[in-house]
Scaffold this motif. Structure first.
Motif, mmCIF file in Angstrom:
data_model
loop_
_atom_site.group_PDB
_atom_site.id
_atom_site.type_symbol
_atom_site.label_atom_id
_atom_site.label_comp_id
_atom_site.label_asym_id
_atom_site.label_seq_id
_atom_site.Cartn_x
_atom_site.Cartn_y
_atom_site.Cartn_z
ATOM 1 N N HIS A 68 25.183 15.070 28.884
ATOM 2 C CA HIS A 68 24.151 15.318 27.872
ATOM 3 C C HIS A 68 24.657 16.297 26.810
ATOM 4 O O HIS A 68 25.521 17.134 27.075
ATOM 5 N N GLU A 69 24.096 16.173 25.624
ATOM 6 C CA GLU A 69 24.356 17.109 24.542
ATOM 7 C C GLU A 69 23.160 18.043 24.445
ATOM 8 O O GLU A 69 22.034 17.585 24.253
ATOM 9 N N VAL A 70 23.394 19.338 24.601
ATOM 10 C CA VAL A 70 22.291 20.286 24.629
ATOM 11 C C VAL A 70 22.517 21.409 23.619
ATOM 12 O O VAL A 70 23.642 21.748 23.265
ATOM 13 N N ASP A 71 21.415 21.974 23.179
ATOM 14 C CA ASP A 71 21.386 22.972 22.124
ATOM 15 C C ASP A 71 20.769 24.245 22.695
ATOM 16 O O ASP A 71 19.761 24.192 23.403
ATOM 17 N N GLY A 72 21.391 25.375 22.403
ATOM 18 C CA GLY A 72 20.845 26.610 22.940
ATOM 19 C C GLY A 72 21.442 27.843 22.293
ATOM 20 O O GLY A 72 21.991 27.795 21.188
ATOM 21 N N GLU A 73 21.340 28.943 23.001
ATOM 22 C CA GLU A 73 21.753 30.245 22.483
ATOM 23 C C GLU A 73 22.516 30.988 23.578
ATOM 24 O O GLU A 73 22.056 31.059 24.726
ATOM 25 N N LEU A 74 23.672 31.524 23.238
ATOM 26 C CA LEU A 74 24.390 32.397 24.146
ATOM 27 C C LEU A 74 23.887 33.819 23.930
ATOM 28 O O LEU A 74 23.973 34.359 22.822
ATOM 29 N N VAL A 75 23.339 34.410 24.968
ATOM 30 C CA VAL A 75 22.728 35.735 24.840
ATOM 31 C C VAL A 75 23.222 36.635 25.970
ATOM 32 O O VAL A 75 23.802 36.175 26.951
ATOM 33 N N ALA A 76 22.954 37.928 25.825
ATOM 34 C CA ALA A 76 23.223 38.865 26.912
ATOM 35 C C ALA A 76 22.272 38.555 28.059
ATOM 36 O O ALA A 76 21.062 38.435 27.854
ATOM 37 N N THR A 77 22.809 38.411 29.249
ATOM 38 C CA THR A 77 21.980 38.099 30.412
ATOM 39 C C THR A 77 20.846 39.101 30.581
ATOM 40 O O THR A 77 19.741 38.741 30.993
ATOM 41 N N SER A 78 21.094 40.336 30.236
ATOM 42 C CA SER A 78 20.052 41.361 30.362
ATOM 43 C C SER A 78 18.834 41.048 29.511
ATOM 44 O O SER A 78 17.719 41.470 29.823
ATOM 45 N N GLN A 79 19.020 40.276 28.419
ATOM 46 C CA GLN A 79 17.872 39.907 27.590
ATOM 47 C C GLN A 79 16.965 38.924 28.325
ATOM 48 O O GLN A 79 15.773 38.857 28.054
#
Length: 210
Positions: A68-79
């Motif tokens: 699958h092609e997916v869209d998202g955000e790489l963030v700090a896990t703490s967030q």
């Protein structure tokens, strides 16, 4: 070489007129991170530049999303785990994500938060499909009074790592949500530590571009 480009959907600014243009909306917390696309087993920016993640991180995404092609955000896990204590982490995420040679330990504190998947379905069905993908996570319910919430992931790679998360959403009817309530919810979200909120037309198809 850059990764294979997947054109993504881009948001328009909020307005009262837009709110009442459609009746059914899906609301989601907006995270402060680096937009990322997972396609063909690789992560890239929305402009097609390769994001050099560690092999274990990419393997986890492959096992979760397959082709699958997916869209998202790489963030700090703490967030995701503790948003009220996770302000000002954006530069740390950028520093980790931009490295040509990934630093393995740094990626144990990065989470790919998925909010869309490329499918010929309305957004509510796409999100339902995402939510149905088998992932070993559970929600911490402390923030459900604000209809937000976040995920904890029991990763088998490292007990600190949270490679993938799907931020909970809730539905709303435009007729029941005057602008003042939207603004109040935005203020509450910002006070917790989120970047803002996203309103998505529940019936919108996958659209490339704004």
């Amino acid at each position: 070489l850059g990764a294979t480009l997947m054109r993504v959907s881009l948001a328009k600014p909020y307005s009262i007129k837009a709110l009442h243009k459609h009746d059914e909306w899906i609301v989601q917390a907006k995270l402060d991170g680096v937009r990322a696309i997972f396609k063909d087993g690789n992560l890239s920016t929305r402009t097609g530049k390769t994001i050099n993640a560690p092999e274990w991180f990419l393997n986890y995404l492959k096992e979760t999303f397959w082709d699958h092609e997916v869209d998202g955000e790489l963030v700090a896990t703490s967030q995701i785990l503790f948003p009220e204590d996770a302000r000002n982490k954006f530069q740390d995420v950028v520093s980790t994500v931009r490295k040509l040679k990934p630093v393995d330990q740094e990626w144990h504190y990065i989470t790919f938060c998925v909010f869309d998947i490329k499918m010929d379905l309305p957004y509510s069905d796409r999100y339902e499909y995402l939510n149905g993908i088998e992932m070993d996570y559970e929600y911490d319910h402390r923030y459900y009074s604000l209809k937000l919430g976040y995920c904890r992931h029991k990763s088998h790679y490292n007990n600190l790592a949270v490679p993938v998360a799907i931020i909970p959403t809730f539905g709303m009817q435009a007729a029941a949500w005057p602008d003042a309530m939207v603004q109040d919810f935005l203020k509450q979200s910002l006070s917790i530590g989120f970047e803002g909120i996203m309103l998505r037309n529940a019936r919108s198809p996958w659209v490339e571009g704004r």
